[in-house]
Design a protein around this motif. Structure first.
Motif, PDB file in Angstrom:
ATOM      1  N   ALA A  93       0.830  -1.207   0.000  1.00 37.30           N
ATOM      2  CA  ALA A  93       0.000   0.000   0.000  1.00 37.30           C
ATOM      3  C   ALA A  93       0.863   1.255   0.000  1.00 37.30           C
ATOM      4  O   ALA A  93       0.594   2.212  -0.740  1.00 37.30           O
ATOM      5  N   ARG A  97       0.848   3.991  -3.076  1.00 37.96           N
ATOM      6  CA  ARG A  97       0.316   5.330  -2.857  1.00 37.96           C
ATOM      7  C   ARG A  97       1.393   6.416  -3.036  1.00 37.96           C
ATOM      8  O   ARG A  97       1.091   7.522  -3.470  1.00 37.96           O
ATOM      9  N   ILE A 156      -0.776   4.829   4.820  1.00 37.13           N
ATOM     10  CA  ILE A 156      -1.277   3.606   5.456  1.00 37.13           C
ATOM     11  C   ILE A 156      -1.101   3.695   6.974  1.00 37.13           C
ATOM     12  O   ILE A 156      -0.084   4.192   7.455  1.00 37.13           O
ATOM     13  N   TRP A 185      -5.386   4.733   4.328  1.00 37.56           N
ATOM     14  CA  TRP A 185      -5.966   3.393   4.383  1.00 37.56           C
ATOM     15  C   TRP A 185      -5.621   2.755   5.713  1.00 37.56           C
ATOM     16  O   TRP A 185      -4.526   2.974   6.255  1.00 37.56           O
ATOM     17  N   HIS A 187      -4.942  -0.682   7.786  1.00 35.45           N
ATOM     18  CA  HIS A 187      -4.620  -2.111   7.798  1.00 35.45           C
ATOM     19  C   HIS A 187      -4.735  -2.627   9.218  1.00 35.45           C
ATOM     20  O   HIS A 187      -4.244  -1.995  10.167  1.00 35.45           O
ATOM     21  N   ASP A 207      -9.656  -1.372   5.494  1.00 36.32           N
ATOM     22  CA  ASP A 207      -9.268  -1.452   4.087  1.00 36.32           C
ATOM     23  C   ASP A 207      -8.462  -2.708   3.771  1.00 36.32           C
ATOM     24  O   ASP A 207      -8.554  -3.264   2.679  1.00 36.32           O
ATOM     25  N   ARG A 228      -9.796  -4.521   0.223  1.00 35.41           N
ATOM     26  CA  ARG A 228     -11.086  -3.924  -0.139  1.00 35.41           C
ATOM     27  C   ARG A 228     -11.164  -3.609  -1.628  1.00 35.41           C
ATOM     28  O   ARG A 228     -10.226  -3.066  -2.215  1.00 35.41           O
ATOM     29  N   VAL A 233      -8.691  -0.665  -3.144  1.00 38.19           N
ATOM     30  CA  VAL A 233      -7.357  -0.555  -2.565  1.00 38.19           C
ATOM     31  C   VAL A 233      -6.380  -1.229  -3.517  1.00 38.19           C
ATOM     32  O   VAL A 233      -6.592  -2.370  -3.921  1.00 38.19           O
TER      33      VAL A 233
END
Length: 398
Positions: A93, A97, A156, A185, A187, A207, A228, A233
């Motif tokens: 992630a 991102r 994240i 997001w 986790h 997420d 997700r 995601v």
């Protein structure tokens, strides 16, 4: 005490270390066995019945894992366990991102599992801005500190659903609200949560979520990551290959292990309410018996916001490693099995504000599916006797 439990408890001794690992439920073993022998097809082989049969079994398991989280089966990615899932979620992630959105921040808690903390530290070496937040003395997140740590750069946030040492349950919904407000997001490492507390990824606002088979009476070597789909995601995979699991986790899936994980998730979910009540009763029996022998004991972490099968107890003047040695036949631990090579006191307990000496005199006790009332009573007696003997030995040496 050595008679085998009908669900498959190992013979001999008293096992009270269910947060380190659980025995594979016999029902799970029986479901897995045919997929090692008669039904041995590769689930990615689409040219014949052997492959189709294996694929159907894997997809049924995927549905069962998803149902335990109230997720869509298409949101489940099979992995080798929670450590891999955590690495994939956090690194995948963060890297995606940063590349596509310019978000460069990673936020987590000081009490997280080693694989989460080490993943964050690895990202820091790669130029990410990593924030490791302290927790309150009860082990729970400080929501004000969390809010202050989040901004438009945060990619994240990783928070453990249930702590693997002190068993506290983090307020995931409240955390998720803050994370979502910042556009980040969330986790959740749910290795210790699945099957122990109700989980609804949509309602909670999660997420990404990691789980591991061997923490919930499934086989070792298999786990899953919830990713997700809506809003979607996106992750960068950790390694390259044939593109299995939606390109996120290449490699041939182990059909028997996937089958075992699916059934383990279903059984844990179906039996959760009854099992939670039973474990809470065993914990109270154990605690009452300990305090009858030793007087009041200190519990590390919140007792109210805690899974019912966990206790983390502090015994002053009784170093934990000596107590364990003195409590022959009683399987308990000082903390995480995944960092057991470390001789130093638990970093989780130190994050709660305990001194090195206090942390070194603390023990984790974890009850599980195969624990009987007799074992809880006898385990408390063995532990109390070991503490008394350890203290007496120390006093004699002075």
């Amino acid at each position: 005490m050595s008679k085998e439990h009908p669900s498959g408890r190992p013979q001999g001794g008293i096992y009270l270390d269910y947060q380190a690992t659980t025995p594979t439920d016999r029902r799970v073993v029986e479901a897995m066995l045919p997929w090692f022998t008669e039904r041995f097809g590769n689930p990615h082989s689409d040219a014949h019945a052997y492959g189709w049969q294996a694929e159907d079994a894997v997809e049924q398991a995927r549905k069962e894992v998803a149902a335990s989280l109230k997720a869509d089966a298409r949101e489940i990615v099979f992995t080798s366990g929670a450590t891999e899932s955590n690495n994939l979620a956090i690194k995948g992630a963060a890297r995606f991102r940063r590349t596509h959105e310019g978000r460069n921040g990673v936020v987590t808690l000081a009490t997280e599992h080693k694989c989460v903390l080490e993943s964050a530290r690895a990202l820091a070496k790669d130029g990410f801005e990593v924030t490791i937040l302290p927790v309150r003395s009860d082990g729970l997140v400080d929501l004000e500190r969390m809010r202050a740590a989040l901004d438009e750069r945060t990619a994240i946030v990783s928070v453990m659903g249930v702590n693997n040492e002190v068993g506290v349950i983090q307020p995931i919904a409240a955390i998720a609200e803050q994370v979502r407000a910042a556009g980040a997001w969330l986790h959740v490492d749910a290795a210790q949560a699945v099957g122990k507390i109700p989980l609804d990824v949509g309602t909670l606002g999660i997420d990404l979520l990691s789980l591991s088979g061997h923490k919930l009476y499934g086989p070792k070597g298999v786990g899953a990551l919830y990713v997700r789909r809506r809003p979607r995601v996106r992750l960068e995979p950790l390694f390259d290959g044939g593109g299995q699991e939606r390109g996120l986790r290449s490699g041939t899936l182990p059909t028997p292990l996937c089958v075992g994980l699916g059934l383990a998730c279903r059984l844990a979910t179906d039996e959760m309410a009854e099992e939670s009540a039973r474990l809470a009763g065993l914990r109270q029996i154990f605690l009452d018996r300990i305090e009858t022998k030793l007087g009041p004991v200190t519990i590390n972490g919140s007792l109210e916001a805690r899974v019912p099968g966990n206790l983390n107890l502090r015994f002053p003047d009784a170093p934990a490693h000596k107590v364990i040695d003195a409590a022959g036949g009683l399987a308990i631990s000082t903390g995480s099995a995944c960092s057991s090579a470390a001789v130093e006191p638990s970093y989780v307990l130190r994050a709660l504000g305990l001194s090195d000496e206090e942390a070194a005199c603390s023990l984790r006790i974890a009850f599980g599916r195969m624990t009987t009332t007799e074992e809880a009573i006898r385990g408390a007696e063995l532990l109390a006797a070991a503490v008394i003997a350890t203290r007496a030995q120390a006093a004699a040496a002075e």
